[in-house]
Design a protein around this motif. Structure first.
Motif, short mmCIF file in Angstrom:
data_model
loop_
_atom_site.label_atom_id
_atom_site.label_comp_id
_atom_site.label_asym_id
_atom_site.label_seq_id
_atom_site.Cartn_x
_atom_site.Cartn_y
_atom_site.Cartn_z
N THR A 40 -5.71 6.35 -1.30
CA THR A 40 -4.98 7.56 -1.67
C THR A 40 -3.62 7.15 -2.22
O THR A 40 -3.07 6.10 -1.86
CB THR A 40 -4.76 8.48 -0.45
N VAL A 41 -3.08 7.96 -3.10
CA VAL A 41 -1.78 7.67 -3.70
C VAL A 41 -0.69 8.32 -2.86
O VAL A 41 -0.75 9.52 -2.58
CB VAL A 41 -1.74 8.16 -5.16
N VAL A 42 0.29 7.50 -2.45
CA VAL A 42 1.40 8.05 -1.67
C VAL A 42 2.67 8.04 -2.52
O VAL A 42 2.86 7.17 -3.37
CB VAL A 42 1.64 7.25 -0.35
N PHE A 43 3.51 9.02 -2.29
CA PHE A 43 4.76 9.16 -3.04
C PHE A 43 5.92 9.01 -2.05
O PHE A 43 6.10 9.84 -1.17
CB PHE A 43 4.80 10.53 -3.73
N ASN A 44 6.71 7.93 -2.24
CA ASN A 44 7.89 7.71 -1.41
C ASN A 44 9.11 8.21 -2.19
O ASN A 44 9.64 7.52 -3.07
CB ASN A 44 8.02 6.21 -1.08
N HIS A 45 9.53 9.40 -1.86
CA HIS A 45 10.60 10.07 -2.60
C HIS A 45 11.90 9.25 -2.60
O HIS A 45 12.64 9.23 -3.58
CB HIS A 45 10.83 11.44 -1.96
N LYS A 46 12.15 8.53 -1.50
CA LYS A 46 13.40 7.76 -1.38
C LYS A 46 13.49 6.64 -2.41
O LYS A 46 14.56 6.19 -2.78
CB LYS A 46 13.53 7.16 0.02
#
Ligand code: SF4
Ligand code: SF4
Length: 142
Positions: free
Chosen positions: A108-114
């Motif tokens: 799955t693709v994760v998005f690390n906003h930081k």
């Protein structure tokens, strides 16, 4: 390529001068003017997208400020629309900061906003347009 949406406020002494044209000729920047207005007291307000190399961008902004122009950056943020995202992974190939990555073994693709630098490269790269730009407010560039 660095790109920001800016709001420029010109003092009335500078309104008639082609200051913005020098951003292209002297600083190798490109611009797209979205709106330009002269206010009743004769100050000018312009909203434009300014693009180029980061070093040239900074020099161009410095030039504007030396001419008495107030420069505000329109705050932008990137959000992933989790309903639209299909976890295809296309965005992870273009993201320069590692903010988008594939988590294994789930794939799955994760998005690390930081980690996101708001470079916007993922926006056109995403087939279902799940990476969305949000406007968050204006900041005066010092
Ligand atoms: S390219 Fe778009 S749909 Fe594909 S993983 Fe990234 S955000 Fe999700
Ligand atoms: S805007 Fe740039 S840094 Fe942020 S997630 Fe997209 S590609 Fe990565």
């Amino acid at each position: 390529m660095y790109s920001r949406m800016l709001v420029l406020r010109f003092p009335k002494t500078e309104v008639e001068k082609p200051i913005v044209c020098y951003l292209a000729s002297d600083f190798d920047l490109t611009f797209n003017i979205l709106k330009a207005t002269i206010l009743p007291r004769k100050e000018g307000v312009m909203v434009l997208e300014l693009s180029g190399r980061r070093k040239d961008f900074n020099k161009g902004v410095q030039y504007l400020k030396e001419r008495g122009v107030q420069v505000q950056a329109v705050g932008q943020d990137i959000k992933r629309n989790t309903i639209k995202c299909t976890h295809c992974g296309a965005c992870t190939a273009v993201c320069p900061t590692g903010a988008l990555s594939i988590e294994r073994p789930e794939m799955t693709v994760v998005f690390n906003h930081k980690k996101c630098s708001v470079c916007e490269l993922c926006v056109p790269a995403c087939p279902p347009r799940a990476m969305e730009i949000r406007t968050t407010g204006n900041t005066i560039l010092k």
